[in-house]
Design an enzyme around this catalytic site. Structure first.
Site, short mmCIF file in Angstrom:
data_model
loop_
_atom_site.label_atom_id
_atom_site.label_comp_id
_atom_site.label_asym_id
_atom_site.label_seq_id
_atom_site.Cartn_x
_atom_site.Cartn_y
_atom_site.Cartn_z
N TRP A 144 9.21 6.49 -1.25
CA TRP A 144 9.28 5.20 -0.55
C TRP A 144 10.18 4.25 -1.31
O TRP A 144 10.94 3.48 -0.71
CB TRP A 144 7.88 4.62 -0.34
CG TRP A 144 7.04 5.48 0.56
CD1 TRP A 144 5.90 6.15 0.21
CD2 TRP A 144 7.27 5.77 1.95
NE1 TRP A 144 5.42 6.84 1.31
CE2 TRP A 144 6.23 6.62 2.38
CE3 TRP A 144 8.25 5.39 2.86
CZ2 TRP A 144 6.15 7.11 3.69
CZ3 TRP A 144 8.17 5.86 4.17
CH2 TRP A 144 7.14 6.71 4.56
N ASP B 25 5.62 -3.23 -2.82
CA ASP B 25 5.15 -2.46 -1.67
C ASP B 25 3.74 -1.97 -2.02
O ASP B 25 3.58 -1.11 -2.88
CB ASP B 25 6.11 -1.28 -1.43
CG ASP B 25 5.64 -0.34 -0.31
OD1 ASP B 25 4.54 -0.55 0.23
OD2 ASP B 25 6.40 0.60 0.02
N LYS C 43 -2.87 2.58 6.00
CA LYS C 43 -3.46 3.37 4.93
C LYS C 43 -4.86 2.85 4.60
O LYS C 43 -5.78 3.63 4.43
CB LYS C 43 -2.59 3.33 3.66
CG LYS C 43 -1.10 3.57 3.91
CD LYS C 43 -0.75 5.02 4.15
CE LYS C 43 0.60 5.25 4.79
NZ LYS C 43 1.77 4.73 4.11
C1 LIG Z 1 3.33 4.83 4.34
C2 LIG Z 1 4.15 4.06 3.38
C3 LIG Z 1 5.34 3.39 3.76
C4 LIG Z 1 5.89 3.47 5.16
O1 LIG Z 1 5.14 2.72 6.03
P1 LIG Z 1 5.55 2.55 7.57
O2 LIG Z 1 4.57 1.53 8.01
O3 LIG Z 1 5.40 3.88 8.22
O4 LIG Z 1 6.95 2.07 7.62
C5 LIG Z 1 6.01 2.67 2.81
N1 LIG Z 1 5.57 2.58 1.54
C6 LIG Z 1 4.45 3.22 1.13
C7 LIG Z 1 4.00 3.09 -0.29
C8 LIG Z 1 3.70 3.97 2.04
O5 LIG Z 1 2.58 4.60 1.64
#
Ligand SMILES: *Cc1c(COP(=O)(O)O)cnc(C)c1O
Length: 355
Positions: free
Chosen positions: A99, A166, A190
């Protein structure tokens, strides 16, 4: 058969979240209308949004000079929105996984990107450390939990430049000091709600410093001025997020869930370390409390499919590892009870005895 869902995302949510949201989809707040069929500007929905923002502030102890937004586009849209709004000349990124790589690629469209440190040479099995954050960058971007590789930054980082994080897969799982961050974002799917809503927590004073013009929908300031209602927000995921936050508060908040998350993860890692069939893939000090990655020990590699099938026969769902790591990944977000983790541990023990 009862299912034990270890999916990495979208993933298990509290039963209350699923039940209350299902009810509201049929009859929202005793209005006789579905949550899908009412205006996002109605009084009843405005109350939902206000309460969600209030619980974000309360549970994460967010200072008053921060704004909270609920946007569409997933965490992936934030990979470009962050540099669009914050990168004037140069930004620093920590490359700790897949990511982070995507975030870095997007930022390069807007200016100079310094990759301060990377763990790519060891397939992102640890969190890079011993780097110095330059004082002349617009921000420093980190991924606090690497969902795919099962590594996590366990404590806040000190920095003189704004930290952008993030936190898609560990928000609300552990205590953080929001005042140490300039911006925190994440997809909800998540640990919070179904897919469709992205939360952004922004320190207001970091905005308004870039010279480029920004399209309205990608401009944090416009969303803040409009109380996160510049356009129609994802109402159902926001409602579901509120149910999750109420559930979290009723349990005792973040400190309590962090304690439980540690207990769950400790139990599972202990079993991985003890069981002669398996081994963990992440550096021990960086092991994630949310995504537990493990593979078969070298001499038992041929048993991988057998264990997968054995687990499936016990109702265990979603433990296949990401293709870039292989093996298994058990995602044990807030809503996974200790009893579910124990079901997996018992399956691992039984499989060891059978082999
Ligand atoms: C799942 C995830 C993403 C992507 O998320 P989307 O909502 O599908 O764009 C980005 N960063 C991390 C750490 C993730 O676990």
């Amino acid at each position: 058969m009862k299912k034990y869902n270890f999916n990495p995302g979208p993933s298990t949510l509290p039963q209350e979240t699923v039940n209350n949201t299902a009810k509201a989809v049929v009859n929202f707040s005793d209005t006789g209308l579905s949550l899908m069929e009412i205006s996002h500007r109605s009084k009843d929905f405005q109350l939902v949004l206000n309460e969600t923002i209030m619980l974000f502030k309360e549970l994460l102890n967010i200072p008053n000079d921060y704004s909270i937004l609920f946007l569409g586009g997933g965490a992936s849209l934030q990979f470009c929105m962050v540099p669009y709004n914050l990168l004037e000349t140069k930004a620093a990124y920590l490359n700790s996984g897949a990511w982070a790589c995507k975030a870095i690629e997007e930022a390069k469209l807007f200016g100079e990107v310094l990759e301060l440190a990377s763990s790519r040479e060891k397939n992102f099995s640890y969190i890079p450390k011993n780097y110095i954050i330059p004082s002349d960058v617009d921000y420093f971007h980190i991924t606090t939990n690497n969902t795919i590789f099962g590594t996590e930054i366990h404590s806040d980082i000190e920095s003189s430049v704004p930290i952008v994080a993030d936190m898609s897969s560990d928000i609300f799982s552990r205590t953080i000091d929001v005042s140490k961050y300039g911006l925190i974002y994440g997809g909800a799917q998540k640990n919070l709600a179904p897919a469709g809503v992205t939360f952004v927590i922004i320190k207001n004073s970091i905005l308004g410093k870039v010279s480029r013009s920004i399209p309205s929908m990608l401009n944090y300031s416009i969303h803040i001025e409009n109380g996160s209602m510049f356009n129609t927000p994802p109402v159902i995921p926001i409602y579901a997020a509120l149910q999750t936050l109420k559930w979290l508060k009723s349990l005792g908040g973040i400190e309590e869930i962090h304690k439980r998350n540690k207990e769950k993860a400790d139990l599972l890692y202990e079993e991985i370390d003890r069981n002669r069939l398996f081994k963990g893939t992440a550096a021990i000090e960086d092991r994630s409390l949310m995504n537990v990655c493990f593979i078969m020990n070298d001499e038992y590699k041929n048993l991988e499919n057998d264990f997968q099938q054995f687990a499936t026969s016990k109702g265990i769902v979603g433990i296949k590892g990401h293709r870039s790591v292989g093996g298994f990944r058990a995602s044990i977000y807030n809503a996974i009870p200790k009893s579910t983790v124990k079901v997996l541990i018992h399956a691992m023990q039984k499989f060891e005895r059978m082999n």
